[in-house]
Design a protein around this motif. Structure first.
Motif, PDB file in Angstrom:
ATOM      1  N   ALA A 144      -6.790 -10.982  -4.981  1.00  0.00           N
ATOM      2  CA  ALA A 144      -6.748  -9.670  -5.627  1.00  0.00           C
ATOM      3  C   ALA A 144      -6.748  -8.556  -4.590  1.00  0.00           C
ATOM      4  N   ARG A 145      -7.569  -8.729  -3.533  1.00  0.00           N
ATOM      5  CA  ARG A 145      -7.601  -7.721  -2.469  1.00  0.00           C
ATOM      6  C   ARG A 145      -6.249  -7.631  -1.761  1.00  0.00           C
ATOM      7  N   ASP A 146      -5.650  -8.806  -1.514  1.00  0.00           N
ATOM      8  CA  ASP A 146      -4.331  -8.810  -0.871  1.00  0.00           C
ATOM      9  C   ASP A 146      -3.284  -8.134  -1.757  1.00  0.00           C
ATOM     10  N   ARG A 147      -3.370  -8.419  -3.075  1.00  0.00           N
ATOM     11  CA  ARG A 147      -2.418  -7.769  -3.990  1.00  0.00           C
ATOM     12  C   ARG A 147      -2.626  -6.258  -4.004  1.00  0.00           C
ATOM     13  N   PHE A 148      -3.910  -5.845  -4.019  1.00  0.00           N
ATOM     14  CA  PHE A 148      -4.207  -4.407  -4.020  1.00  0.00           C
ATOM     15  C   PHE A 148      -3.712  -3.749  -2.739  1.00  0.00           C
ATOM     16  N   GLU A 149      -3.955  -4.420  -1.593  1.00  0.00           N
ATOM     17  CA  GLU A 149      -3.507  -3.845  -0.318  1.00  0.00           C
ATOM     18  C   GLU A 149      -1.984  -3.768  -0.269  1.00  0.00           C
ATOM     19  N   ALA A 150      -1.324  -4.807  -0.801  1.00  0.00           N
ATOM     20  CA  ALA A 150       0.145  -4.776  -0.820  1.00  0.00           C
ATOM     21  C   ALA A 150       0.655  -3.649  -1.717  1.00  0.00           C
ATOM     22  N   LEU A 151      -0.010  -3.462  -2.866  1.00  0.00           N
ATOM     23  CA  LEU A 151       0.384  -2.378  -3.759  1.00  0.00           C
ATOM     24  C   LEU A 151       0.125  -1.019  -3.124  1.00  0.00           C
ATOM     25  N   ALA A 152      -1.018  -0.922  -2.399  1.00  0.00           N
ATOM     26  CA  ALA A 152      -1.331   0.348  -1.732  1.00  0.00           C
ATOM     27  C   ALA A 152      -0.300   0.672  -0.662  1.00  0.00           C
ATOM     28  N   VAL A 153       0.100  -0.356   0.094  1.00  0.00           N
ATOM     29  CA  VAL A 153       1.128  -0.139   1.127  1.00  0.00           C
ATOM     30  C   VAL A 153       2.444   0.260   0.473  1.00  0.00           C
ATOM     31  N   GLU A 154       2.790  -0.447  -0.616  1.00  0.00           N
ATOM     32  CA  GLU A 154       4.041  -0.123  -1.307  1.00  0.00           C
ATOM     33  C   GLU A 154       3.996   1.293  -1.879  1.00  0.00           C
ATOM     34  N   ARG A 155       2.835   1.657  -2.446  1.00  0.00           N
ATOM     35  CA  ARG A 155       2.701   3.008  -3.011  1.00  0.00           C
ATOM     36  C   ARG A 155       2.831   4.064  -1.925  1.00  0.00           C
ATOM     37  N   ALA A 156       2.189   3.814  -0.777  1.00  0.00           N
ATOM     38  CA  ALA A 156       2.287   4.775   0.331  1.00  0.00           C
ATOM     39  C   ALA A 156       3.727   4.908   0.805  1.00  0.00           C
ATOM     40  N   MET A 157       4.433   3.776   0.883  1.00  0.00           N
ATOM     41  CA  MET A 157       5.833   3.823   1.301  1.00  0.00           C
ATOM     42  C   MET A 157       6.681   4.607   0.300  1.00  0.00           C
ATOM     43  N   LEU A 159       5.596   6.916  -1.771  1.00  0.00           N
ATOM     44  CA  LEU A 159       5.238   8.334  -1.683  1.00  0.00           C
ATOM     45  C   LEU A 159       5.895   8.990  -0.478  1.00  0.00           C
ATOM     46  N   ARG A 160       5.894   8.264   0.659  1.00  0.00           N
ATOM     47  CA  ARG A 160       6.562   8.824   1.831  1.00  0.00           C
ATOM     48  C   ARG A 160       8.058   9.011   1.575  1.00  0.00           C
ATOM     49  N   GLU A 161       8.661   8.039   0.872  1.00  0.00           N
ATOM     50  CA  GLU A 161      10.085   8.164   0.571  1.00  0.00           C
ATOM     51  C   GLU A 161      10.329   9.340  -0.373  1.00  0.00           C
ATOM     52  N   VAL A 162       9.455   9.490  -1.375  1.00  0.00           N
ATOM     53  CA  VAL A 162       9.593  10.626  -2.290  1.00  0.00           C
ATOM     54  C   VAL A 162       9.458  11.939  -1.530  1.00  0.00           C
ATOM     55  N   ASN A 163       8.439  12.010  -0.667  1.00  0.00           N
ATOM     56  CA  ASN A 163       8.254  13.237   0.115  1.00  0.00           C
ATOM     57  C   ASN A 163       9.432  13.485   1.045  1.00  0.00           C
ATOM     58  N   HIS A 164       9.993  12.411   1.583  1.00  0.00           N
ATOM     59  CA  HIS A 164      11.173  12.549   2.441  1.00  0.00           C
ATOM     60  C   HIS A 164      12.343  13.144   1.659  1.00  0.00           C
ATOM     61  N   ARG A 165      12.569  12.615   0.465  1.00  0.00           N
ATOM     62  CA  ARG A 165      13.683  13.096  -0.339  1.00  0.00           C
ATOM     63  C   ARG A 165      13.449  14.525  -0.817  1.00  0.00           C
ATOM     64  N   GLN A 205       7.757  22.107   4.513  1.00  0.00           N
ATOM     65  CA  GLN A 205       7.024  21.603   5.677  1.00  0.00           C
ATOM     66  C   GLN A 205       5.909  20.643   5.275  1.00  0.00           C
ATOM     67  N   ILE A 206       5.260  20.885   4.144  1.00  0.00           N
ATOM     68  CA  ILE A 206       4.224  19.957   3.660  1.00  0.00           C
ATOM     69  C   ILE A 206       4.839  18.590   3.391  1.00  0.00           C
ATOM     70  N   HIS A 207       5.958  18.555   2.711  1.00  0.00           N
ATOM     71  CA  HIS A 207       6.593  17.264   2.397  1.00  0.00           C
ATOM     72  C   HIS A 207       7.071  16.568   3.667  1.00  0.00           C
ATOM     73  N   LYS A 208       7.520  17.333   4.645  1.00  0.00           N
ATOM     74  CA  LYS A 208       7.897  16.730   5.919  1.00  0.00           C
ATOM     75  C   LYS A 208       6.685  16.103   6.589  1.00  0.00           C
ATOM     76  N   ARG A 209       5.543  16.792   6.533  1.00  0.00           N
ATOM     77  CA  ARG A 209       4.307  16.257   7.127  1.00  0.00           C
ATOM     78  C   ARG A 209       3.874  14.978   6.420  1.00  0.00           C
ATOM     79  N   LEU A 210       3.964  14.954   5.105  1.00  0.00           N
ATOM     80  CA  LEU A 210       3.548  13.768   4.357  1.00  0.00           C
ATOM     81  C   LEU A 210       4.479  12.593   4.619  1.00  0.00           C
ATOM     82  N   TYR A 211       5.754  12.867   4.815  1.00  0.00           N
ATOM     83  CA  TYR A 211       6.708  11.794   5.086  1.00  0.00           C
ATOM     84  C   TYR A 211       6.419  11.126   6.433  1.00  0.00           C
TER      85      TYR A 211
END
Length: 358
Positions: A144-157, A159-165, A205-211
């Motif tokens: 469960a921890r591994d699944r949560f960490e994988a989901l957290a990494v995927e979510r961060a990725m 979010l970064r992609e959304v902020n990039h776009r 600039q905020i979205h660039k920083r988050l990306y």
């Protein structure tokens, strides 16, 4: 093994009479019993069939009990072992427990031996069952921890992609505004486009920083303001470089409040550009300080010091600053003692529920 399946017991002992006695007793209790007269024979039985528990005598020809126990423990997922010793062999029993035996029973042909052996076997099986359940629970927690960490990494990725776009789209809007600004001849419209360009730039600039950040939950406010100041200075047509200066402490803040700070700073810089130095340009300074859980932000110039129209109650700049200050939970002070214009905002560095404004 289901509840209706018999318990499979392997009894290893070179005493055939005692082995026969053990078999009869445990078969009456519903066990399925197999016996072996040596360590080698017992290991062969273990490799050929699955047993739930093993009772193992110490003295046997060839391999003794401790050697046989070591070989059993070397098998994958070995069953629990109850060690059987003589009445004067406490030292051997301790050695067996250290080697991995679940329990031990003193071999006594009196009336207590078989009930004690059965109690030890049942206890060993219960302990083994609890161990398996614990290991299964720990494995599920890890999974469960591994699944949560994988989901957290995927979510961060994501979010970064959304902020990039979003950042790319806002930069595109900034470019359109800048192109329109360069082709327009109406001063009032040009000033409005300049202000709009700066406001969009602050959000971009905020979205660039988050990306580009590993943590999309916060943004480095000092680095964000430094990039924002650089972009504003670069986009100011006809102004010599170096007129904008920033002195900032390292401060991390959540992105929503970072946008509010960026918009306020942009409005105050645009205000200074428009009103502080009639007919020319002059220095504009931004200070960011953090102390004892409070953030103090000030923007100042050395200009004429008059209250500009953009800070009147009817000016859109004033409305935007007030809205963003409310979003921050900040107090806004106009320093009348300063020879030019100085605006000071102070607010908590701790995150608070964001209040919707505008």
């Amino acid at each position: 093994m289901t509840a209706s399946d018999p318990i499979h017991l392997l009894y290893i002992d070179d005493d055939p009479a005692l082995a026969s006695l053990v078999r009869r007793h445990f078969e009456r209790q519903g066990y399925a019993v197999e016996t072996a007269v040596s360590g080698e024979e017992g290991l062969a039985c273990l490799k050929a069939a699955r047993f739930d528990v093993i009772a193992l005598d110490h003295y046997m020809p060839g391999r003794d009990g401790l050697e046989t126990l070591a070989a059993i423990q070397a098998e994958p997922d070995p069953p629990p072992v109850v060690y059987v010793t003589g009445s004067e062999e406490g030292r051997v029993a301790i050695a067996a427990l250290k080697a991995g035996a679940a329990d031990y029973v003193i071999k006594d042909l009196g009336s207590d031996f078989l009930p004690l052996l059965q109690a030890a076997i049942e206890g060993a099986m219960a302990e083994a069952r609890l161990k398996r359940e614990k290991e299964a629970a720990e494995a599920e927690v890890r999974a469960a921890r591994d699944r949560f960490e994988a989901l957290a990494v995927e979510r961060a990725m994501l979010l970064r992609e959304v902020n990039h776009r979003v950042g790319n789209s806002l930069q595109l809007v900034c470019s359109f505004l800048h192109m329109q600004l360069s082709s327009i001849g109406e001063p009032e419209a040009g000033a409005a486009l300049t202000a709009a360009h700066g406001r969009v730039l602050a959000v971009a600039q905020i979205h660039k920083r988050l990306y580009t950040s590993d943590d999309v939950r916060s943004v480095s406010l000092d680095q964000y303001l430094r990039s924002l100041v650089t972009d504003i200075e670069a986009s100011s047509a006809g102004a010599a470089g170096g007129w904008l200066a920033l002195a900032a402490d390292p401060v991390d803040i959540d992105p929503d409040r970072g946008v509010a700070v960026g918009v306020i700073v942009t409005e105050l810089i645009l205000n200074a550009v428009k009103y502080a130095y009639p007919g020319g340009t002059g220095p504009v300074r931004i200070f960011l300080r953090e102390e004892e859980g409070r953030i103090r932000l000030s923007v100042e110039d050395d200009g004429v010091g008059a209250t500009p129209p953009s800070l009147d109650s009817t000016g859109i700049g004033h409305l935007i600053i007030d809205a963003m200050a409310e979003r921050l939970g900040a107090s806004t002070v106009y320093d009348g003692a300063h020879r030019g214009t100085r605006v000071v905002l102070e607010f908590s560095s701790a995150s608070a529920p964001v209040r919707q404004a505008l």
